[in-house]
Design an enzyme around this catalytic site. Structure first.
Site, PDB file in Angstrom:
ATOM      1  N   HIS A  13       1.702  -4.348  -7.037  1.00  0.00           N
ATOM      2  CA  HIS A  13       0.578  -5.169  -6.776  1.00  0.00           C
ATOM      3  C   HIS A  13      -0.294  -4.739  -7.484  1.00  0.00           C
ATOM      4  O   HIS A  13      -0.808  -3.590  -7.093  1.00  0.00           O
ATOM      5  CB  HIS A  13       0.415  -5.372  -5.166  1.00  0.00           C
ATOM      6  CG  HIS A  13      -0.858  -5.958  -4.946  1.00  0.00           C
ATOM      7  ND1 HIS A  13      -0.712  -6.787  -3.847  1.00  0.00           N
ATOM      8  CD2 HIS A  13      -1.963  -6.334  -5.326  1.00  0.00           C
ATOM      9  CE1 HIS A  13      -1.905  -7.391  -3.509  1.00  0.00           C
ATOM     10  NE2 HIS A  13      -2.773  -7.074  -4.523  1.00  0.00           N
ATOM     11  N   HIS A  15      -4.053  -5.777 -10.244  1.00  0.00           N
ATOM     12  CA  HIS A  15      -5.259  -6.815 -10.645  1.00  0.00           C
ATOM     13  C   HIS A  15      -5.472  -6.217 -12.032  1.00  0.00           C
ATOM     14  O   HIS A  15      -6.098  -5.219 -11.981  1.00  0.00           O
ATOM     15  CB  HIS A  15      -6.315  -6.949  -9.811  1.00  0.00           C
ATOM     16  CG  HIS A  15      -6.082  -7.631  -8.285  1.00  0.00           C
ATOM     17  ND1 HIS A  15      -6.178  -8.744  -8.069  1.00  0.00           N
ATOM     18  CD2 HIS A  15      -5.722  -6.844  -7.254  1.00  0.00           C
ATOM     19  CE1 HIS A  15      -5.755  -9.038  -6.914  1.00  0.00           C
ATOM     20  NE2 HIS A  15      -5.356  -7.761  -6.277  1.00  0.00           N
ATOM     21  N   LYS A  99       2.354 -16.087  -4.896  1.00  0.00           N
ATOM     22  CA  LYS A  99       1.346 -15.160  -4.075  1.00  0.00           C
ATOM     23  C   LYS A  99       0.647 -16.139  -3.057  1.00  0.00           C
ATOM     24  O   LYS A  99       0.290 -17.350  -3.511  1.00  0.00           O
ATOM     25  CB  LYS A  99       0.462 -14.685  -5.020  1.00  0.00           C
ATOM     26  CG  LYS A  99      -0.581 -13.917  -4.043  1.00  0.00           C
ATOM     27  CD  LYS A  99      -0.122 -12.707  -3.215  1.00  0.00           C
ATOM     28  CE  LYS A  99      -1.339 -11.893  -2.356  1.00  0.00           C
ATOM     29  NZ  LYS A  99      -1.827 -11.039  -3.157  1.00  0.00           N
ATOM     30  N   HIS A 136      -0.908 -12.423   1.122  1.00  0.00           N
ATOM     31  CA  HIS A 136      -1.991 -11.645   1.753  1.00  0.00           C
ATOM     32  C   HIS A 136      -2.303 -12.005   3.134  1.00  0.00           C
ATOM     33  O   HIS A 136      -2.683 -12.950   3.602  1.00  0.00           O
ATOM     34  CB  HIS A 136      -3.463 -12.060   0.854  1.00  0.00           C
ATOM     35  CG  HIS A 136      -4.704 -11.538   1.215  1.00  0.00           C
ATOM     36  ND1 HIS A 136      -5.435 -10.315   0.259  1.00  0.00           N
ATOM     37  CD2 HIS A 136      -5.190 -11.587   2.648  1.00  0.00           C
ATOM     38  CE1 HIS A 136      -6.447  -9.827   1.038  1.00  0.00           C
ATOM     39  NE2 HIS A 136      -6.580 -10.546   2.049  1.00  0.00           N
ATOM     40  N   HIS A 174      -0.041  -4.899   0.589  1.00  0.00           N
ATOM     41  CA  HIS A 174      -1.226  -4.070   1.214  1.00  0.00           C
ATOM     42  C   HIS A 174      -1.347  -4.234   2.619  1.00  0.00           C
ATOM     43  O   HIS A 174      -2.620  -4.189   3.040  1.00  0.00           O
ATOM     44  CB  HIS A 174      -2.573  -4.302   0.634  1.00  0.00           C
ATOM     45  CG  HIS A 174      -2.810  -6.061   0.484  1.00  0.00           C
ATOM     46  ND1 HIS A 174      -2.975  -6.559   1.588  1.00  0.00           N
ATOM     47  CD2 HIS A 174      -3.284  -6.803  -0.711  1.00  0.00           C
ATOM     48  CE1 HIS A 174      -3.503  -8.032   1.012  1.00  0.00           C
ATOM     49  NE2 HIS A 174      -3.718  -7.935  -0.120  1.00  0.00           N
ATOM     50  N   ASP A 247      -2.891  -2.482  -5.384  1.00  0.00           N
ATOM     51  CA  ASP A 247      -3.727  -3.389  -5.196  1.00  0.00           C
ATOM     52  C   ASP A 247      -5.020  -2.808  -5.889  1.00  0.00           C
ATOM     53  O   ASP A 247      -6.065  -3.045  -5.579  1.00  0.00           O
ATOM     54  CB  ASP A 247      -4.042  -3.654  -3.626  1.00  0.00           C
ATOM     55  CG  ASP A 247      -5.020  -4.706  -3.504  1.00  0.00           C
ATOM     56  OD1 ASP A 247      -4.956  -5.381  -4.626  1.00  0.00           O
ATOM     57  OD2 ASP A 247      -5.665  -4.825  -2.302  1.00  0.00           O
TER      58      ASP A 247
END
Length: 348
Positions: A13, A15, A99, A136, A174, A247
């Site tokens: 995970h 970004h 996602k 999420h 997360h 994350d």
């Protein structure tokens, strides 16, 4: 123990953003990690296989020479997502997960799902073909306390989805609470969870005690110490349903240090070193490889990386950069609030 050699880890995970930020942060993931599940919440989001293919090309174009790294692409689930497009992307080997962002839950989630029942046809197709759903796990109801959003999401959204689609492979990303840990453990092996570096280290006091510290603000927000300890126990337990997803979420420092600051912690640069500190303190260095390098590939039905890395414990603290510059500002690096003695290097 002063050295530990393990299979090269993966980040399930992360970004990368796009443009100048992508170019600045990507090398810090590709240096240590062999693969990464890349989040699709760009502006505009990555909603189709064609979007994902184009984004993958931009990532590979920004990859430094000599870095052996494979981005694993995801699609941003919306209420108009085409199940046929999802299946094609998966069968072509381009899409590794889809996602689910509840609308408004986190950065660039405005296009997310408001009514989960409207995406049931896509979830049904994903269950049929074996494509994982990454969630999420927070509700966005303003009446729900921000520290309770994960637990309520499990009750209101995740449990009904799991009951309706028992074959669907789900990653609760997360995870931040004992509630989340307990839920994953109550399920079959097709339910898993990623745990971040920063949630293993900080609790909500890091954000609020002694003044507001925006660089520890993230979503899901860090919780009580009892929840952090539950995460550490899960990560270091050897349970294959838990694995690393940093994350790592870069934001320009000036947008973090603002009246309404962005949510996100950038940890790619020192993630493995911080994890070594956590596992060493827990007396679980022998389980670090499982958490970082074996459990994630097993869930995603991939082989572990064949290359290795070595974690080296230095006698003096290792100095990691406080910021990473990019064309437009700088990104503040996660500070675990304790000295870091470990360093991740290629295995000899």
């Amino acid at each position: 123990m002063t050295t530990l050699t393990i299979r090269r880890p993966d980040d399930w995970h992360v970004h990368f953003r796009d443009g100048a930020v992508l170019e600045a942060v990507l090398p810090h993931t590709s240096k240590d990690f062999g693969r990464a599940i890349v989040m699709p919440n760009l502006v505009p989001p990555v909603v189709t296989t064609a979007d994902a293919e184009a984004y993958r090309r931009r990532i590979l174009s920004a990859l430094p020479d000599g870095h052996d790294f494979r981005p694993l692409m995801t699609l941003y689930l919306t209420e108009t997502t085409d199940a046929d497009d999802v299946e094609k992307g998966f069968r072509d080997g381009l899409i590794s997960a889809v996602k689910l962002y509840p609308a408004g839950a986190t950065t660039n989630s405005q296009s997310g799902v408001r009514d989960v029942a409207r995406v049931y046809p896509v979830l049904e197709r994903m269950a049929e073909i074996g494509l994982p759903l990454c969630v999420h796990g927070e509700v966005t109801d303003p009446d729900i306390d921000i520290f309770d959003r994960e637990a309520v999401f499990i009750e209101r959204v995740l449990a009904p989805v799991r009951q309706r689609f028992p074959a669907l492979r789900i990653v609760m990303e997360h995870v931040t609470t004992k509630d989340g840990v307990d839920y994953v453990r109550s399920q079959a092996e097709n339910t898993a969870a990623t745990i971040t570096v920063h949630h293993l280290i900080i609790n909500r006091n890091a954000i609020l005690a002694g003044g507001i510290r925006p660089h520890y603000y993230c979503l899901p927000v860090a919780k009580r110490e009892s929840h952090r300890l539950a995460l550490v126990e899960a990560a270091t337990s050897g349970d294959a349903r838990f694995f690393l997803g940093t994350d790592s979420a870069p934001h320009p420092t000036h947008l973090k240090e603002a009246a309404c600051g962005c949510a996100g912690v950038f940890s790619s640069i020192n993630a493995m070193a911080c994890l070594a500190e956590v596992f060493e303190a827990a007396g679980a260095m022998d389980r670090l490889e499982g958490f970082t390098s074996l459990n994630g590939p097993a869930f995603y039905r991939m082989e572990p990386n064949t290359a290795e890395v070595t974690l080296v414990r230095r006698p003096e603290p290792v100095a990691y950069p406080a910021t990473v510059p990019f064309d437009g500002g700088a990104i503040t690096v996660f500070d675990p609030i304790f000295p870091i003695h470990w360093e991740c290097v290629p295995a000899r």
